[in-house]
Design a protein around this motif. Structure first.
Motif, mmCIF file in Angstrom:
data_model
loop_
_atom_site.group_PDB
_atom_site.id
_atom_site.type_symbol
_atom_site.label_atom_id
_atom_site.label_comp_id
_atom_site.label_asym_id
_atom_site.label_seq_id
_atom_site.Cartn_x
_atom_site.Cartn_y
_atom_site.Cartn_z
ATOM 1 N N MET A 43 0.856 -1.183 0.000
ATOM 2 C CA MET A 43 0.000 0.000 0.000
ATOM 3 C C MET A 43 0.891 1.232 0.000
ATOM 4 O O MET A 43 1.662 1.433 0.937
ATOM 5 C CB MET A 43 -0.930 0.003 1.208
ATOM 6 C CG MET A 43 -2.052 -1.020 1.113
ATOM 7 S SD MET A 43 -3.363 -0.633 2.285
ATOM 8 C CE MET A 43 -4.487 -2.005 1.932
ATOM 9 N N LEU B 224 -7.264 4.841 -2.813
ATOM 10 C CA LEU B 224 -6.232 3.899 -2.367
ATOM 11 C C LEU B 224 -5.311 3.593 -3.543
ATOM 12 O O LEU B 224 -5.778 3.252 -4.631
ATOM 13 C CB LEU B 224 -6.881 2.606 -1.871
ATOM 14 C CG LEU B 224 -5.938 1.405 -1.644
ATOM 15 C CD1 LEU B 224 -4.946 1.706 -0.534
ATOM 16 C CD2 LEU B 224 -6.739 0.149 -1.330
ATOM 17 N N MET C 118 -2.095 1.133 -4.481
ATOM 18 C CA MET C 118 -1.308 -0.007 -4.008
ATOM 19 C C MET C 118 -0.668 -0.734 -5.176
ATOM 20 O O MET C 118 -1.055 -0.537 -6.334
ATOM 21 C CB MET C 118 -2.187 -0.964 -3.191
ATOM 22 C CG MET C 118 -3.396 -1.499 -3.923
ATOM 23 S SD MET C 118 -4.509 -2.438 -2.838
ATOM 24 C CE MET C 118 -3.462 -3.829 -2.412
ATOM 25 N N ILE D 295 2.728 3.614 5.309
ATOM 26 C CA ILE D 295 1.742 4.067 4.338
ATOM 27 C C ILE D 295 1.569 5.568 4.493
ATOM 28 O O ILE D 295 1.481 6.082 5.609
ATOM 29 C CB ILE D 295 0.394 3.354 4.562
ATOM 30 C CG1 ILE D 295 0.583 1.843 4.406
ATOM 31 C CG2 ILE D 295 -0.668 3.853 3.577
ATOM 32 C CD1 ILE D 295 -0.489 1.034 5.074
#
Length: 393
Positions: free
Chosen positions: A179, A200, A202, A212
């Protein structure tokens, strides 16, 4: 949009998504729920020579994209929640190095396809559920189509990042993928929904204990969290506020009792004058009645608020965090309310002032969870920082 629960991505936030990708010249880019094609169109502005693929269950979306971008976007009209969909797309175009997406925000019924998709990743704890958040299956399908070290960038509802029910899924992703960052978006960016969302980013590569980066639109500051912290929750607003209170003790360290009320529908035999719901908390700071004992309420003896009890609304975007106190008598509390009971009157007053303070209310709002109906859990409120001496709103 009513049929497929579609919330098309505004161009401004498609641009933000693309700008936050640290990629140079991806060969193949796909959006597995392209809708109006906003994410793919924005990607074209940056990478003219990439190959673009879009998929959507809505044939009208596919036809519109084919009509306007027939020479630039290869279109599929497949159901992303069917197991064979990714196999069909890979057969035609192979795997991709960038997958974009904005899945429907809904629970979907568990079926043979979703169970097989979950079991493929050893997520058996979710395959036994009657319903599953759509984003769980969607993410797995996106990861399935990525090349090794490929990138996934996806808009997801707040619940994915904070709900306890998805802790196992967050841990699975953290254990098996990298991530990079999570970007908190402003509220109400989609028409016809108040859902709070995040981007998000990743990668399809396994890492161990990577940090992260959390960002928020409108803030220049970024926050770093560990994988261990991310399992619990991943939202910028929470960590932005919680860091202010690290020197304070949680309520659970004090000599107090926590209770949660009983469901409203079970109170058929109780007069409304003796029931307190969140709507009552919105109107009153103090509650009084003439009951000298709780004998008439004994069916609910573990859910009875009495003089001195602090009442805190735990559910409802407009109600959550409302605080009141019982001055006299006895009341039955619905399950939308917590009772906080302190034996010491000075401690009770300090807790009450702390909950009512600007800082306390900010903590409650930032800690609350949920997409449409915000809520705060009992475990969360036990962690409330004891903010003695702060100003009351």
């Amino acid at each position: 949009s009513k049929i497929f629960r579609q919330f098309f991505t505004p161009q401004k936030y498609s641009q933000i998504m693309i700008e936050n990708l640290n990629i140079t010249s991806p060969k193949k880019i796909i959006d597995l729920s392209m809708g109006e094609g906003s994410l793919l169109i924005e990607a074209m502005r940056l990478w003219e020579n990439s190959k673009y693929i879009g998929n959507d269950i809505d044939i009208d979306c596919c036809n519109n994209i084919k009509k306007e971008y027939h020479d630039k976007i290869i279109c599929f009209n497949e159901n992303i929640f069917e197991k064979t969909t990714i196999r069909k797309i890979i057969k035609d175009i192979g795997r991709v190095d960038l997958c974009l997406g904005n899945p429907p925000f809904q629970l979907i019924s568990q079926n043979t396809d979703t169970v097989q998709i979950l079991n493929k990743y050893n997520l058996n704890m979710y395959s036994k559920l009657a319903y599953i958040p759509a984003e769980v299956i969607f993410i797995l399908q996106c990861l399935n189509i990525l090349e090794k070290n490929g990138t996934l960038s996806i808009i997801l509802p707040d619940g994915f990042f904070v709900n306890n029910s998805l802790k196992d899924f967050r841990q699975f992703l953290l254990n098996n993928y990298k991530m990079d960052k999570i970007i908190e978006l402003p509220n109400k960016i989609f028409d016809k929904t108040d859902a709070k969302t995040h981007i998000l980013v990743m990668k399809n590569i396994k890492t161990i204990n990577n940090n992260i980066t959390l960002k928020k639109i409108g803030s220049l500051k970024s926050i770093q969290i560990t994988s261990k912290e991310a399992i619990e929750r991943m939202d910028y607003s929470f960590y932005e506020n919680i860091t202010k209170y690290t020197k304070y003790s949680p309520l659970s360290n004090l000599d107090i009792e926590f209770l949660r009320g009983t469901p409203r529908y079970l109170m058929k035999d109780i007069d409304n004058d003796y029931i307190i719901h969140t709507t009552n908390l919105s109107k009153n700071k103090y509650f009084r009645n003439q009951l000298k004992t709780s004998d008439n309420l004994l069916s609910y003896k573990y859910k009875i608020a009495k003089a001195g009890d602090i009442l805190l609304a735990r559910v409802g975007t407009s109600c959550i965090g409302k605080v009141s106190i019982v001055e006299s008598g006895y009341f039955i509390i619905t399950d939308c309310i917590f009772i906080i009971r302190a034996k010491d009157i000075n401690m009770r007053n300090k807790i009450y002032n702390s909950l009512c303070s600007k800082e306390g209310q900010m903590w409650i709002k930032s800690t609350s969870k949920g997409v449409s109906a915000k809520h705060i859990t009992l475990e969360d409120i036990k962690k409330f920082p004891y903010l003695e001496g702060l100003n009351v709103i």
